[in-house]
Motif scaffolding. Sequence first.
Motif, PDB file in Angstrom:
ATOM      1  N   SER A  90       0.324  10.876   0.390  1.00  0.00           N
ATOM      2  CA  SER A  90       0.295   9.419   0.340  1.00  0.00           C
ATOM      3  C   SER A  90       0.290   8.790   1.700  1.00  0.00           C
ATOM      4  O   SER A  90      -0.426   7.748   1.956  1.00  0.00           O
ATOM      5  CB  SER A  90       1.805   8.983  -0.193  1.00  0.00           C
ATOM      6  N   ARG A  91       0.858   9.546   2.911  1.00  0.00           N
ATOM      7  CA  ARG A  91       0.778   8.762   4.324  1.00  0.00           C
ATOM      8  C   ARG A  91      -0.659   8.805   4.500  1.00  0.00           C
ATOM      9  O   ARG A  91      -1.017   7.605   5.278  1.00  0.00           O
ATOM     10  CB  ARG A  91       1.623   9.748   5.121  1.00  0.00           C
TER      11      ARG A  91
ATOM     12  N   VAL B 131      -3.193   8.692   2.757  1.00  0.00           N
ATOM     13  CA  VAL B 131      -3.912   7.621   2.044  1.00  0.00           C
ATOM     14  C   VAL B 131      -3.810   6.133   2.757  1.00  0.00           C
ATOM     15  O   VAL B 131      -4.756   5.398   3.029  1.00  0.00           O
ATOM     16  CB  VAL B 131      -3.851   7.380   0.418  1.00  0.00           C
ATOM     17  N   LEU B 132      -2.585   5.783   2.903  1.00  0.00           N
ATOM     18  CA  LEU B 132      -2.189   4.651   3.574  1.00  0.00           C
ATOM     19  C   LEU B 132      -2.816   4.511   4.949  1.00  0.00           C
ATOM     20  O   LEU B 132      -3.203   3.595   5.486  1.00  0.00           O
ATOM     21  CB  LEU B 132      -0.634   4.317   3.854  1.00  0.00           C
TER      22      LEU B 132
ATOM     23  N   SER C 126      -5.011  14.043  -6.436  1.00  0.00           N
ATOM     24  CA  SER C 126      -4.258  12.666  -6.315  1.00  0.00           C
ATOM     25  C   SER C 126      -2.838  12.702  -7.272  1.00  0.00           C
ATOM     26  O   SER C 126      -2.578  12.116  -7.725  1.00  0.00           O
ATOM     27  CB  SER C 126      -4.972  11.332  -6.881  1.00  0.00           C
TER      28      SER C 126
ATOM     29  N   LEU D  37       1.193  11.077  -5.676  1.00  0.00           N
ATOM     30  CA  LEU D  37       1.241  10.136  -4.643  1.00  0.00           C
ATOM     31  C   LEU D  37       2.121   8.927  -5.174  1.00  0.00           C
ATOM     32  O   LEU D  37       2.580   8.845  -6.051  1.00  0.00           O
ATOM     33  CB  LEU D  37      -0.196   9.662  -4.712  1.00  0.00           C
TER      34      LEU D  37
ATOM     35  N   ALA E 284       0.220   4.231  -2.224  1.00  0.00           N
ATOM     36  CA  ALA E 284      -0.913   4.869  -2.020  1.00  0.00           C
ATOM     37  C   ALA E 284      -2.116   4.430  -3.067  1.00  0.00           C
ATOM     38  O   ALA E 284      -3.034   4.204  -2.952  1.00  0.00           O
ATOM     39  CB  ALA E 284      -0.666   6.376  -1.807  1.00  0.00           C
TER      40      ALA E 284
END
Length: 463
Positions: A248-249, A251-252, A269, A272, A276
């Motif tokens: 998730s981090r 993706v951001l 995925s 998440l 995200a």
Amino acid sequence: MNADDTTSAALLDRLRRQSADPSRRILFTGATIVTMDPELRTVHGDLLVEGDTIAAIGPNLTADGAVVVDASGTLLAPGLVDTHRHAWEAQLRRIMPDVDDLGGYVMTTLAGYATVYRPEDMYIGTRLAALTALDSGITTMLDFSHNSRTREHSEAAIEALRDTGIRGVHASMGPHFGDWDHQWPADLSRLKDRYFSSTDQLLTLRLATLATDEIAGPALAYGPELARTAADLAVGVSVDAVFGASGSRAVLSWAEHGILGPDVTLIHSTGLSTEAWKAMGESGTTVALAPTSDAQIGLETAIPAVDEALAVGIRPGLSVDVEVALASDLFTQMRALLAIQRMRAVNAAYGTGGDLSRITTHDVLDFATLQGARTNGLGDVTGSLTVGKKADLLVVQAEDINNMPLNDPIGTLVSGSDARNITAVFVGGQPRKWDGQVLDVNLPQLRAEVGASRDHVLNTPSK
């Protein structure tokens, strides 16, 4: 000309004698055609192929000089699309069917077996995976080839895809562990010039990478540098191991750097964050789900993230992932995802009187065809039976003992059919399976090569 069906050796001979003719015509007659085209849906009638392309769909078609295929009693369907498979592992199929977790898979396969692979082992595993894909109706397969130890390893994997006649996507990545030449990603430019110089061919190239540096270090992790490499090469990116808090981090961070988008596929995925997913949806990023992998290996929540994807407007593709532990076909993936999602939906509403939000057989077939093609960057080429797209199609027996009587075509494909019902597979108008057999395969020789490669890998100490 009298029409024969897809069990006729004489008909196959006629098709193959004309295979090099760019104006060759094939007319399939009397079929139930599951187009997966949102405008056409299901059509009862005929389908005309000219060269490698679908030329017409409708009732009572005629075509002078066409080879006529009697498709009555069958379903014509788009070829299935696998968005993520580590094909080089195929000679290690089901060697760890009860794998406990991701760590067990990584240390056994990537830190162990992978380190002793020779280029010929890459070729044999990738070819076996592609032939098996064709047998089960997969006409397009993305090979996430993350064991590119040398230039020769990469070449062997590409040549294996080419030699089977599948519509192959070679997604290249360096290995996680062990000795290798560190030629990746610089070698991608050479590979593109040698194998992917034409846009009108069966093979395409992508850059493969990981979400984070947790498993294999920063060199393999997606970020601005690898995004620039992909942009310079004008190829898409497939990112594996996208899950959990670290995923998730990541993706951001990618969203902040502006390196998400339709040319990027995030694999798994699973687990998440809402933030995200919002970034993924807003950027049009694509997603490749691996339903049995998430559930069986136990990745993060172990729940395939179909609801999360649909909630932000992403219709995902489906994938097999690793044959060391999982099934080789997309029928299994469709059924697993359908059962898991509908179970979750009913369970969430049980006793509450709330509304149910369940996916359908049409949804999962869409994921396995049209959305899979889009996820692989081939949405304009394949994934549906649409005039102008390439003739990647399946002939599925609707009157076999496990499918008769034909009441619902899509339900029959998703919940009834398997490889035994597929009598013919065409890729770009060329027959690759006929009368229930994959073509151009010497089975005794293949068995010997696969067995010898497997024995080499198992009996050689890891490096």
